[in-house]
Each structure stands twice: as C-alpha cells, then as structure tokens.
Design a protein around this motif. Structure first.
Motif, PDB file in Angstrom:
ATOM      1  N   GLY A   1       7.899  48.094  41.319  1.00  0.00           N
ATOM      2  CA  GLY A   1       8.955  47.502  42.149  1.00  0.00           C
ATOM      3  C   GLY A   1       9.347  46.090  41.794  1.00  0.00           C
ATOM      4  O   GLY A   1      10.047  45.430  42.567  1.00  0.00           O
ATOM      5  N   LYS A   2       8.920  45.585  40.638  1.00  0.00           N
ATOM      6  CA  LYS A   2       9.344  44.241  40.240  1.00  0.00           C
ATOM      7  C   LYS A   2      10.761  44.303  39.698  1.00  0.00           C
ATOM      8  O   LYS A   2      11.071  45.152  38.862  1.00  0.00           O
ATOM      9  N   ILE A   3      11.626  43.441  40.196  1.00  0.00           N
ATOM     10  CA  ILE A   3      13.016  43.408  39.722  1.00  0.00           C
ATOM     11  C   ILE A   3      13.332  42.017  39.178  1.00  0.00           C
ATOM     12  O   ILE A   3      12.783  41.020  39.631  1.00  0.00           O
ATOM     13  N   ASP A   4      14.227  41.988  38.226  1.00  0.00           N
ATOM     14  CA  ASP A   4      14.685  40.745  37.609  1.00  0.00           C
ATOM     15  C   ASP A   4      16.150  40.564  38.015  1.00  0.00           C
ATOM     16  O   ASP A   4      16.936  41.513  37.936  1.00  0.00           O
ATOM     17  N   PHE A   5      16.526  39.397  38.479  1.00  0.00           N
ATOM     18  CA  PHE A   5      17.917  39.176  38.882  1.00  0.00           C
ATOM     19  C   PHE A   5      18.383  37.817  38.374  1.00  0.00           C
ATOM     20  O   PHE A   5      17.580  36.922  38.103  1.00  0.00           O
ATOM     21  N   LYS A   6      19.696  37.671  38.225  1.00  0.00           N
ATOM     22  CA  LYS A   6      20.256  36.356  37.909  1.00  0.00           C
ATOM     23  C   LYS A   6      21.683  36.279  38.427  1.00  0.00           C
ATOM     24  O   LYS A   6      22.365  37.299  38.592  1.00  0.00           O
ATOM     25  N   VAL A   7      22.110  35.066  38.702  1.00  0.00           N
ATOM     26  CA  VAL A   7      23.453  34.844  39.223  1.00  0.00           C
ATOM     27  C   VAL A   7      24.474  35.153  38.129  1.00  0.00           C
ATOM     28  O   VAL A   7      24.255  34.853  36.954  1.00  0.00           O
ATOM     29  N   ASP A   8      25.568  35.825  38.504  1.00  0.00           N
ATOM     30  CA  ASP A   8      26.591  36.134  37.501  1.00  0.00           C
ATOM     31  C   ASP A   8      27.575  34.963  37.387  1.00  0.00           C
ATOM     32  O   ASP A   8      27.429  33.935  38.061  1.00  0.00           O
ATOM     33  N   LYS A   9      28.564  35.118  36.536  1.00  0.00           N
ATOM     34  CA  LYS A   9      29.471  33.998  36.264  1.00  0.00           C
ATOM     35  C   LYS A   9      30.329  33.608  37.462  1.00  0.00           C
ATOM     36  O   LYS A   9      30.919  32.533  37.481  1.00  0.00           O
ATOM     37  N   THR A  10      30.380  34.486  38.481  1.00  0.00           N
ATOM     38  CA  THR A  10      31.139  34.158  39.685  1.00  0.00           C
ATOM     39  C   THR A  10      30.247  33.555  40.777  1.00  0.00           C
ATOM     40  O   THR A  10      30.708  33.292  41.883  1.00  0.00           O
ATOM     41  N   GLY A  11      28.951  33.375  40.475  1.00  0.00           N
ATOM     42  CA  GLY A  11      28.046  32.778  41.453  1.00  0.00           C
ATOM     43  C   GLY A  11      27.404  33.761  42.405  1.00  0.00           C
ATOM     44  O   GLY A  11      26.895  33.368  43.462  1.00  0.00           O
TER      45      GLY A  11
ATOM     46  N   ILE B   1      24.620  37.002  43.081  1.00  0.00           N
ATOM     47  CA  ILE B   1      23.450  37.779  42.660  1.00  0.00           C
ATOM     48  C   ILE B   1      23.569  39.172  43.273  1.00  0.00           C
ATOM     49  O   ILE B   1      23.793  39.312  44.477  1.00  0.00           O
ATOM     50  N   HIS B   2      23.439  40.178  42.438  1.00  0.00           N
ATOM     51  CA  HIS B   2      23.441  41.574  42.890  1.00  0.00           C
ATOM     52  C   HIS B   2      22.041  42.141  42.665  1.00  0.00           C
ATOM     53  O   HIS B   2      21.499  42.008  41.562  1.00  0.00           O
ATOM     54  N   ALA B   3      21.458  42.759  43.666  1.00  0.00           N
ATOM     55  CA  ALA B   3      20.127  43.347  43.500  1.00  0.00           C
ATOM     56  C   ALA B   3      19.994  44.603  44.346  1.00  0.00           C
ATOM     57  O   ALA B   3      20.561  44.694  45.444  1.00  0.00           O
ATOM     58  N   SER B   4      19.260  45.566  43.827  1.00  0.00           N
ATOM     59  CA  SER B   4      18.984  46.796  44.570  1.00  0.00           C
ATOM     60  C   SER B   4      17.696  46.607  45.357  1.00  0.00           C
ATOM     61  O   SER B   4      16.701  46.107  44.818  1.00  0.00           O
ATOM     62  N   VAL B   5      17.723  46.982  46.632  1.00  0.00           N
ATOM     63  CA  VAL B   5      16.552  46.751  47.484  1.00  0.00           C
ATOM     64  C   VAL B   5      16.009  48.046  48.093  1.00  0.00           C
ATOM     65  O   VAL B   5      15.300  48.016  49.090  1.00  0.00           O
ATOM     66  N   GLY B   6      16.330  49.176  47.475  1.00  0.00           N
ATOM     67  CA  GLY B   6      15.764  50.427  47.951  1.00  0.00           C
ATOM     68  C   GLY B   6      16.770  51.558  47.980  1.00  0.00           C
ATOM     69  O   GLY B   6      17.814  51.504  47.326  1.00  0.00           O
ATOM     70  N   LYS B   7      16.432  52.582  48.756  1.00  0.00           N
ATOM     71  CA  LYS B   7      17.270  53.766  48.901  1.00  0.00           C
ATOM     72  C   LYS B   7      17.570  54.003  50.383  1.00  0.00           C
ATOM     73  O   LYS B   7      16.796  53.596  51.263  1.00  0.00           O
ATOM     74  N   VAL B   8      18.670  54.694  50.644  1.00  0.00           N
ATOM     75  CA  VAL B   8      19.056  54.983  52.034  1.00  0.00           C
ATOM     76  C   VAL B   8      17.990  55.813  52.742  1.00  0.00           C
ATOM     77  O   VAL B   8      17.825  55.730  53.960  1.00  0.00           O
ATOM     78  N   SER B   9      17.219  56.597  51.976  1.00  0.00           N
ATOM     79  CA  SER B   9      16.174  57.428  52.575  1.00  0.00           C
ATOM     80  C   SER B   9      14.989  56.604  53.066  1.00  0.00           C
ATOM     81  O   SER B   9      14.156  57.096  53.829  1.00  0.00           O
ATOM     82  N   PHE B  10      14.907  55.337  52.660  1.00  0.00           N
ATOM     83  CA  PHE B  10      13.824  54.465  53.124  1.00  0.00           C
ATOM     84  C   PHE B  10      13.956  54.244  54.629  1.00  0.00           C
ATOM     85  O   PHE B  10      15.075  54.149  55.152  1.00  0.00           O
ATOM     86  N   PRO B  11      12.844  54.095  55.348  1.00  0.00           N
ATOM     87  CA  PRO B  11      12.938  53.640  56.746  1.00  0.00           C
ATOM     88  C   PRO B  11      13.603  52.263  56.789  1.00  0.00           C
ATOM     89  O   PRO B  11      13.466  51.470  55.848  1.00  0.00           O
ATOM     90  N   ALA B  12      14.310  51.975  57.861  1.00  0.00           N
ATOM     91  CA  ALA B  12      15.033  50.704  57.981  1.00  0.00           C
ATOM     92  C   ALA B  12      14.108  49.510  57.792  1.00  0.00           C
ATOM     93  O   ALA B  12      14.485  48.499  57.196  1.00  0.00           O
ATOM     94  N   GLU B  13      12.885  49.603  58.295  1.00  0.00           N
ATOM     95  CA  GLU B  13      11.941  48.481  58.196  1.00  0.00           C
ATOM     96  C   GLU B  13      11.624  48.159  56.733  1.00  0.00           C
ATOM     97  O   GLU B  13      11.488  46.983  56.364  1.00  0.00           O
ATOM     98  N   LYS B  14      11.518  49.187  55.899  1.00  0.00           N
ATOM     99  CA  LYS B  14      11.217  48.961  54.476  1.00  0.00           C
ATOM    100  C   LYS B  14      12.419  48.349  53.756  1.00  0.00           C
ATOM    101  O   LYS B  14      12.251  47.495  52.873  1.00  0.00           O
ATOM    102  N   ILE B  15      13.630  48.783  54.112  1.00  0.00           N
ATOM    103  CA  ILE B  15      14.834  48.171  53.535  1.00  0.00           C
ATOM    104  C   ILE B  15      14.880  46.691  53.912  1.00  0.00           C
ATOM    105  O   ILE B  15      15.135  45.821  53.075  1.00  0.00           O
TER     106      ILE B  15
END
Length: 232
Positions: free
Chosen positions: A159-169, A171-185
């Motif tokens: 579950g380690k993710i790498d992210f960086k700010v794009d040229k428009t300022g 950050i886009h990152a995926s934080v799970g799936k819709v099937s996850f319980p809300a608490e985990k999201i």
C-alpha cells in the motif's frame, strides 16, 4: 455540456450544491454516489498553494496507506543475479535485468512499479525516454532505487504510494476502492493529507491547502472542508 445519465442525475442529487463536507462524511458519501458496475477506485485531488515550476516549492512524497490501495500492483525488479531471489521471495512479478531492459527499449511497460538497485542505474537510466512519460522511472526519493529490494517490493505491494504535485499545483492520489468500508477510505485519505501537510515547502506562502476533493471513477467530486481534517 454532455447530458447526464439517469444514474449520474441521482448521484448529483445526493450532493448539496455549494456544500463542503467533512472528510469522514465524504468517505461514506462517495460510496453512495458511485454507480459503476465495477469496483471503482476512490481518488483524492488536492490543490496546493505552491508554484511547482520552482524547485523549492515542489511537493513530492510517499504515503503508506494503512488499508492498502485495493489494487493489484505489478512490480518489476531490475537487479543483478545476487538480488533476484530476494525480489522473488518478496512477491515481485518480474525479476531480471538485461532481458527486461531490452523489452522496455522495445516499448514494453506492462507494469505499475519498477524497482532497481544503485548498481543497475547506469543501465536503467538509459530507459528514461520510455519510462519517464509513464511515471515509471525508479527514483531514490520514492524508495524505488535501493539495495533493499525485498523491502521495497513488500512496501509497494502493501500500500505504499508515491505522489507529486503536477504542473497545475494539484496532487492526485488513489486512496482505495468503493468496496472498502467508509472508515478505511477515510483513514487512507487522512494519511495522504497528513503526509502532504508535513511536506509543506518553507517557500510556499499563503494558503497551502486551496481545495480538497474526493471522488470515485466517473462520480462527481465531493468538496472537503479543510478544517475538518485532523493534523493539517
């Protein structure tokens, strides 16, 4: 503007126009407004008050999601023979060096993460033209250039993710799936936001978190009230 489908209209109807939601409420709401028949990804988009054109305002980091991404991550380890067993034991999908360098030079990039060792960077560095545009180039800052290849594989599979700010300022990152319980999201999203908060450049002035939105694949975005997020 394209016409909304029946399901899209239902999704938009559940969102109050102009309302800012708490992160915890948004984590539950994103499940309600998702109408895809597949298990959609949940994403967070964070607009920052930085100028990414300036090196001293670049925001890049690593977050380890407490509940993983929910995605199957295909990992290629480019290493010398003495590291191959370590990489395989950790669960790497592809392990080798020269044969994979040749495949990549031929255009093959059917992986999500590439890990290598410092000793192999002379060969891997030549692949920048292919890997760079696909954000696959190993980088010491993201932990993908390391002598501890086994640990690196375990981290990205876990579950380690790498992210960086794009040229428009943003950050886009995926934080799970819709099937996850809300608490985990919620907990995954909170971890990403807290890591971003700690990475605030000293050169960045004014409001750091300009806006935060949570959405799933093809769903409307849910605006987050930044004051509702602990630790940022």
């Amino acid at each position: 503007m394209a016409k909304l489908t029946k399901n899209q209209k239902k999704a938009h109807a559940k969102l109050e126009s102009g309302k800012m939601y708490s992160l915890k409420d948004a984590a539950a709401l994103v499940k309600e407004i998702t109408t895809t028949k597949f298990d959609a990804s949940v994403d967070i988009d964070v607009a920052l008050g930085v100028d990414p054109r300036k090196a001293n305002q670049m925001v890049r980091g690593i977050a380890t999601l407490p509940h993983g991404t929910g995605k199957t991550v295909r990992v290629l380890v480019l290493c010398t023979p003495d590291k191959e067993e370590e990489a395989k034991a950790a669960g790497a999908d592809f392990v080798g060096l020269d044969e994979y360098v040749a495949k990549i030079e031929g255009g093959w990039t059917d992986v999500d993460i590439i890990i290598t060792t410092p000793a192999c960077m002379a060969k891997v560095g030549k692949l920048g033209r292919v890997l760079g545009p696909r954000n696959l180039m190993p980088n010491p800052k993201s932990g993908t250039v390391t002598n501890e290849v086994g640990k690196a594989v375990t981290d990205v599979k876990g579950g380690k993710i790498d992210f960086k700010v794009d040229k428009t300022g943003i950050i886009h990152a995926s934080v799970g799936k819709v099937s996850f319980p809300a608490e985990k999201i919620y907990e995954n999203a909170l971890e990403v936001l807290q890591v971003i908060s700690k990475l605030k450049p000293s050169a960045a002035k004014g409001t750091y978190f300009k806006s935060i939105h949570v959405s799933s694949t093809m769903s409307p975005g849910i605006a987050i009230e930044t004051k509702s997020v602990a630790g940022i």
